[in-house]
Design a protein around this motif. Sequence first.
Motif, PDB file in Angstrom:
ATOM      1  N   THR A  71    -128.343 -54.573  29.105  1.00  0.00           N
ATOM      2  CA  THR A  71    -128.526 -53.125  29.270  1.00  0.00           C
ATOM      3  C   THR A  71    -127.412 -52.530  30.124  1.00  0.00           C
ATOM      4  N   GLY A  72    -127.084 -53.213  31.204  1.00  0.00           N
ATOM      5  CA  GLY A  72    -126.010 -52.753  32.082  1.00  0.00           C
ATOM      6  C   GLY A  72    -124.663 -52.747  31.379  1.00  0.00           C
ATOM      7  N   ARG A  73    -124.408 -53.774  30.569  1.00  0.00           N
ATOM      8  CA  ARG A  73    -123.156 -53.819  29.801  1.00  0.00           C
ATOM      9  C   ARG A  73    -123.084 -52.667  28.797  1.00  0.00           C
ATOM     10  N   ALA A  74    -124.222 -52.340  28.204  1.00  0.00           N
ATOM     11  CA  ALA A  74    -124.254 -51.219  27.250  1.00  0.00           C
ATOM     12  C   ALA A  74    -123.955 -49.900  27.958  1.00  0.00           C
ATOM     13  N   ILE A  75    -124.502 -49.719  29.146  1.00  0.00           N
ATOM     14  CA  ILE A  75    -124.227 -48.503  29.927  1.00  0.00           C
ATOM     15  C   ILE A  75    -122.754 -48.434  30.282  1.00  0.00           C
ATOM     16  N   ALA A  76    -122.188 -49.569  30.735  1.00  0.00           N
ATOM     17  CA  ALA A  76    -120.768 -49.612  31.099  1.00  0.00           C
ATOM     18  C   ALA A  76    -119.888 -49.325  29.886  1.00  0.00           C
ATOM     19  N   ALA A  77    -120.233 -49.895  28.741  1.00  0.00           N
ATOM     20  CA  ALA A  77    -119.445 -49.661  27.526  1.00  0.00           C
ATOM     21  C   ALA A  77    -119.509 -48.196  27.111  1.00  0.00           C
ATOM     22  N   ALA A  78    -120.681 -47.589  27.247  1.00  0.00           N
ATOM     23  CA  ALA A  78    -120.821 -46.166  26.897  1.00  0.00           C
ATOM     24  C   ALA A  78    -119.975 -45.298  27.827  1.00  0.00           C
TER      25      ALA A  78
END
Length: 103
Positions: A71-78
Amino acid sequence: SLLAVAGLLSLSWLLFGRLLTPAGNRETVTLVLGTGDGEDLEQAVRGLLWLRGGGMLAGSLVIVDCGLSPTGRAIAAALCMREPGVEVCSLSRLQERVREGLS
């Protein structure tokens, strides 16, 4: 006179901010440590982007993956896709980049 006072306060605020600018006009890399689900990641990046937009911070922002969950990686990628000058880097890759920059 109210407008003159407001203008003077705004000018004073800008000049005071320039005095307190951490790096002046030098190009810097600001690190944001990302852990867990990245709960505060977006707020931290937005705050730093606000400083950059106001001319108080120059350079790029690097989100360092210090154990981000999916989830954190998805936020960072966004955040990287949405904001220019923001990138994600793993901790091991960051160490390599620092070594490359020092040599």
